[in-house]
Design an enzyme around this catalytic site. Structure first.
Site, PDB file in Angstrom:
ATOM      1  N   ALA A  76      30.997  27.873  34.030  1.00  0.00           N
ATOM      2  CA  ALA A  76      30.500  26.657  33.392  1.00  0.00           C
ATOM      3  C   ALA A  76      31.496  26.120  32.368  1.00  0.00           C
ATOM      4  CB  ALA A  76      29.157  26.950  32.712  1.00  0.00           C
ATOM      5  N   SER A 119      42.847  28.946  33.655  1.00  0.00           N
ATOM      6  CA  SER A 119      43.564  27.887  34.374  1.00  0.00           C
ATOM      7  C   SER A 119      45.056  28.025  34.148  1.00  0.00           C
ATOM      8  CB  SER A 119      43.091  26.540  33.820  1.00  0.00           C
ATOM      9  OG  SER A 119      44.000  25.520  34.153  1.00  0.00           O
ATOM     10  N   TYR A 143      42.135  20.643  26.963  1.00  0.00           N
ATOM     11  CA  TYR A 143      41.532  21.425  28.043  1.00  0.00           C
ATOM     12  C   TYR A 143      42.218  22.784  28.160  1.00  0.00           C
ATOM     13  CZ  TYR A 143      40.679  23.216  32.678  1.00  0.00           C
ATOM     14  OH  TYR A 143      40.375  24.052  33.708  1.00  0.00           O
ATOM     15  N   LYS A 147      40.985  26.869  27.365  1.00  0.00           N
ATOM     16  CA  LYS A 147      41.082  27.995  28.303  1.00  0.00           C
ATOM     17  C   LYS A 147      41.846  29.151  27.670  1.00  0.00           C
ATOM     18  CE  LYS A 147      38.614  26.457  31.634  1.00  0.00           C
ATOM     19  NZ  LYS A 147      37.343  27.145  31.965  1.00  0.00           N
ATOM     20  N   PHE A 206      52.402   9.870  42.185  1.00  0.00           N
ATOM     21  CA  PHE A 206      52.818   9.615  40.802  1.00  0.00           C
ATOM     22  C   PHE A 206      54.197  10.214  40.556  1.00  0.00           C
ATOM     23  CE2 PHE A 206      48.013   9.835  39.919  1.00  0.00           C
ATOM     24  CZ  PHE A 206      47.848   8.482  40.183  1.00  0.00           C
ATOM     25  N   ARG A 219      53.250  21.709  43.522  1.00  0.00           N
ATOM     26  CA  ARG A 219      52.147  22.510  42.990  1.00  0.00           C
ATOM     27  C   ARG A 219      51.837  23.663  43.938  1.00  0.00           C
ATOM     28  NH1 ARG A 219      53.430  19.880  39.394  1.00  0.00           N
ATOM     29  NH2 ARG A 219      52.234  18.501  38.026  1.00  0.00           N
ATOM     30  N   ASP A 285      52.792  15.313  33.448  1.00  0.00           N
ATOM     31  CA  ASP A 285      52.893  16.135  34.658  1.00  0.00           C
ATOM     32  C   ASP A 285      54.209  16.907  34.697  1.00  0.00           C
ATOM     33  OD1 ASP A 285      50.492  15.585  35.907  1.00  0.00           O
ATOM     34  OD2 ASP A 285      51.282  13.912  37.085  1.00  0.00           O
TER      35      ASP A 285
HETATM   36  C1  WQD Z   1      48.549  17.329  41.429  1.00  0.00           C
HETATM   37  C2  WQD Z   1      49.809  16.515  41.628  1.00  0.00           C
HETATM   38  C3  WQD Z   1      49.935  14.539  40.261  1.00  0.00           C
HETATM   39  C4  WQD Z   1      46.734  12.275  42.255  1.00  0.00           C
HETATM   40  C5  WQD Z   1      45.285  19.671  36.958  1.00  0.00           C
HETATM   41  C6  WQD Z   1      45.105  20.500  35.715  1.00  0.00           C
HETATM   42  C7  WQD Z   1      44.996  21.938  36.073  1.00  0.00           C
HETATM   43  C8  WQD Z   1      43.876  22.124  37.050  1.00  0.00           C
HETATM   44  C9  WQD Z   1      44.042  21.267  38.236  1.00  0.00           C
HETATM   45  C10 WQD Z   1      41.610  22.526  36.470  1.00  0.00           C
HETATM   46  C11 WQD Z   1      50.393  15.985  40.312  1.00  0.00           C
HETATM   47  C12 WQD Z   1      49.900  14.187  41.722  1.00  0.00           C
HETATM   48  C13 WQD Z   1      47.627  13.247  41.835  1.00  0.00           C
HETATM   49  C14 WQD Z   1      47.230  11.140  42.963  1.00  0.00           C
HETATM   50  C15 WQD Z   1      49.446  12.051  42.790  1.00  0.00           C
HETATM   51  N1  WQD Z   1      42.651  21.815  36.402  1.00  0.00           N
HETATM   52  N2  WQD Z   1      48.964  13.134  42.095  1.00  0.00           N
HETATM   53  N3  WQD Z   1      48.573  11.075  43.199  1.00  0.00           N
HETATM   54  O1  WQD Z   1      47.716  17.857  37.380  1.00  0.00           O
HETATM   55  O2  WQD Z   1      48.544  19.699  38.910  1.00  0.00           O
HETATM   56  O3  WQD Z   1      46.508  20.050  37.586  1.00  0.00           O
HETATM   57  O4  WQD Z   1      44.203  19.917  37.822  1.00  0.00           O
HETATM   58  O5  WQD Z   1      40.604  22.662  36.216  1.00  0.00           O
HETATM   59  O6  WQD Z   1      44.778  22.675  34.952  1.00  0.00           O
HETATM   60  O7  WQD Z   1      46.210  20.307  34.873  1.00  0.00           O
HETATM   61  O8  WQD Z   1      46.415  18.506  39.476  1.00  0.00           O
HETATM   62  O9  WQD Z   1      45.428  17.355  41.412  1.00  0.00           O
HETATM   63  O10 WQD Z   1      45.657  16.097  39.233  1.00  0.00           O
HETATM   64  O11 WQD Z   1      47.684  16.601  40.547  1.00  0.00           O
HETATM   65  O12 WQD Z   1      50.649  11.909  43.016  1.00  0.00           O
HETATM   66  O13 WQD Z   1      46.495  10.244  43.357  1.00  0.00           O
HETATM   67  O14 WQD Z   1      49.466  15.361  42.378  1.00  0.00           O
HETATM   68  O15 WQD Z   1      50.821  13.696  39.585  1.00  0.00           O
HETATM   69  O16 WQD Z   1      51.788  16.042  40.424  1.00  0.00           O
HETATM   70  P1  WQD Z   1      47.421  18.963  38.289  1.00  0.00           P
HETATM   71  P2  WQD Z   1      46.207  17.096  40.176  1.00  0.00           P
END
Ligand code: WQD
Length: 325
Positions: A76, A119, A143, A147, A206, A219, A285
Site C-alpha cells: 500500500a 523501488s 517518492y 521508499k 521522451f 530501462r 529521467d
Molecule cells: C520509462 C521510460 C521515459 C512514457 C518510474 C519511477 C520508478 C518506478 C517506475 C514505481 C523513461 C520514457 C515514458 C512515454 C517515454 N516507479 N517514456 N514516453 O521513469 O523509468 O520509472 O516508474 O513505482 O521509480 O521513477 O518509468 O515508465 O515513466 O518511463 O518515452 O510516453 O520511458 O522517459 O525513459 P521510469 P516510466
C-alpha cells in the site's frame, strides 16, 4: 502461512495474492480501494482501511491477532513521481505514515516477517553500469525518498524488536497475468503507449539524444508475474532468517531495453503501423537504469523467467480485453 497483504487490490499486490492463494496460503487484504480494484481479488477477504490514519493501528493489530497472521507484505503506497514533487508532505504522510502504522501493529501483534515494496528510485541518478544494491542511494524526488526512509524504518524495527524484513527494489514493472489483473494506471511507458494508440496518435518518446545505443532511455523491464514470484521466494526465505535481519534486493532482469525497442515490440505484437514521435527529454529521467540481478538470485534463489516480448504481449492482451478494443 497466513499473510496480510496491504495494497492487495493493486496491480502488483493482486498478482501476489493470486499466487499465494494458488499455493494454498491464507490471505487477508487491507486496501483503501483508492487505486486498488476489488474485482481483481474476488473471493478474498478485504478490509477497507486508510493505513495512513493513526487510528488504524488498534483495528489492524486486532485483525492480525484474530487471523493469526504470521507475515505481512506491504504494497500500500502512492507511487506517482510527478505527484510526489507537487505534494511532498502528503507523500510522506501516505507512504511513511502507513508503513509506521503497519509496523506498530505488527509489533503489538508480534508479527515478525515483512516484505516491503521499495523501488529502484532509491538510487536516484545512476550511471551506465548495472546497479548494485551496495551502490549509493540518493533519491531525486520525494517518492524515492519515502521508499528509502521506508527501508530504513524496516531495518530499524529489526534492530529494535526483531522484525525480519526484506525491501524489494522494483525496476520497471509491466505485463499482466490476466486481463483482470492488468494495470490501469496510465503514467508508465507501456500503458502510455497503449493510450496513444487508442487515441489514434503516435507514441511519444521522451528524448532521442541520450548517450545510449539508439538515443532513447534504457530501462530494466520486469514482468509482473516474475515480480510476484519474487515475493513468494522472499516470504519463504524469511522463514530461514534470524530475527532482526533486514536486507534490500533489486528485482530486475539485468537486461536493458530502450524506449524505441519497446515501441518496436508494440508494433510487432499489435501488427499496427506505429511510428514513434520523438519529443524533448522529460525532466529528471536518467539515461540508463538497469539492475544487477545477481544478489537476489544468489541469496533468495529468484530470477526473472520472462522477457520483454512476453511483457508486451501480456500487457496488450489485458489492455484489449479491458478496453474492449
Ligand atoms: C520509462 C521510460 C521515459 C512514457 C518510474 C519511477 C520508478 C518506478 C517506475 C514505481 C523513461 C520514457 C515514458 C512515454 C517515454 N516507479 N517514456 N514516453 O521513469 O523509468 O520509472 O516508474 O513505482 O521509480 O521513477 O518509468 O515508465 O515513466 O518511463 O518515452 O510516453 O520511458 O522517459 O525513459 P521510469 P516510466
Amino acid at each position: 502461512m497466513r499473510t496480510l497483504v496491504t495494497g492487495g487490490a493493486g496491480f502488483i499486490g493482486a498478482h501476489v495474492v493470486e499466487l499465494l492463494r494458488n499455493r494454498g496460503d491464507e490471505v487477508v487484504i487491507v486496501d483503501d480501494l483508492v487505486t486498488g480494484l476489488a474485482h481483481r481479488v474476488d473471493g478474498v477477504e478485504i478490509h477497507q482501511m486508510d493505513l495512513a490514519d493513526l487510528s488504524v493501528v488498534a483495528p489492524l493489530t486486532e485483525l492480525m491477532r484474530a487471523k493469526g497472521i504470521d507475515s505481512v507484505i506491504h504494497f500500500a503506497a502512492r507511487k506517482q513521481v510527478f505527484e510526489s514533487v507537487q505534494r511532498p508532505a502528503w507523500y510522506y504522510q501516505q507512504n511513511i505514515g502507513s508503513l509506521a502504522n503497519v509496523l506498530l501493529a505488527m509489533q503489538e501483534a508480534d508479527v515478525r516477517r515483512l516484505v516491503f515494496s521499495s523501488s529502484a528510485s532509491v538510487y536516484g541518478t545512476t550511471e551506465g553500469a548495472s546497479i548494485l544494491e551496495s551502490d549509493g542511494t540518493v533519491p531525486v524526488n520525494p517518492y524515492g525518498e519515502t521508499k528509502l526512509m521506508g527501508e530504513r524504518l524496516v531495518a530499524a524495527a529489526g534492530a529494535a524488536w526483531g522484525l525480519r524484513g526484506v525491501s524489494l527494489r522494483y525496476f520497471n514493472v509491466a505485463g499482466a497475468a490476466s486481463a483482470r489483473l492488468g494495470d490501469r494506471a496510465v503514467l508508465n511507458l507501456v500503458p502510455m503507449v497503449f493510450e496513444r494508440i487508442d487515441a489514434g496518435e503516435s507514441p511519444l518518446v521522451f528524448g532521442g539524444d541520450y548517450d545510449t545505443p539508439d538515443g532513447s532511455c534504457v530501462r530494466d523491464y520486469v514482468h509482473v508475474s516474475d515480480l510476484a514470484d519474487a515475493h513468494l521466494a522472499t516470504l519463504d526465505n524469511l522463514g530461514e532468517r534470524a530475527d532482526g535481519w533486514h536486507d534490500a534486493f533489486n528485482v530486475g532482469t539485468g537486461v536493458g531495453t530502450s524506449v524505441l525497442e519497446i515501441v518496436n515490440l508494440v508494433r510487432e505484437v499489435t501488427g499496427l503501423d506505429i511510428r514513434p514521435e520523438i519529443r524533448d527529454r522529460r525532466a529528471g529521467d536518467p539515461a540508463i537504469v538497469v539492475a544487477s540481478a545477481e544478489k537476489i538470485e544468489r541469496e533468495l534463489g529468484w530470477r526473472a523467467r520472462r522477457g520483454t516480448a512476453e511483457i508486451i504481449e501480456s500487457a496488450w492482451s489485458a489492455h484489449r480485453a479491458n478496453t474492449g478494443a
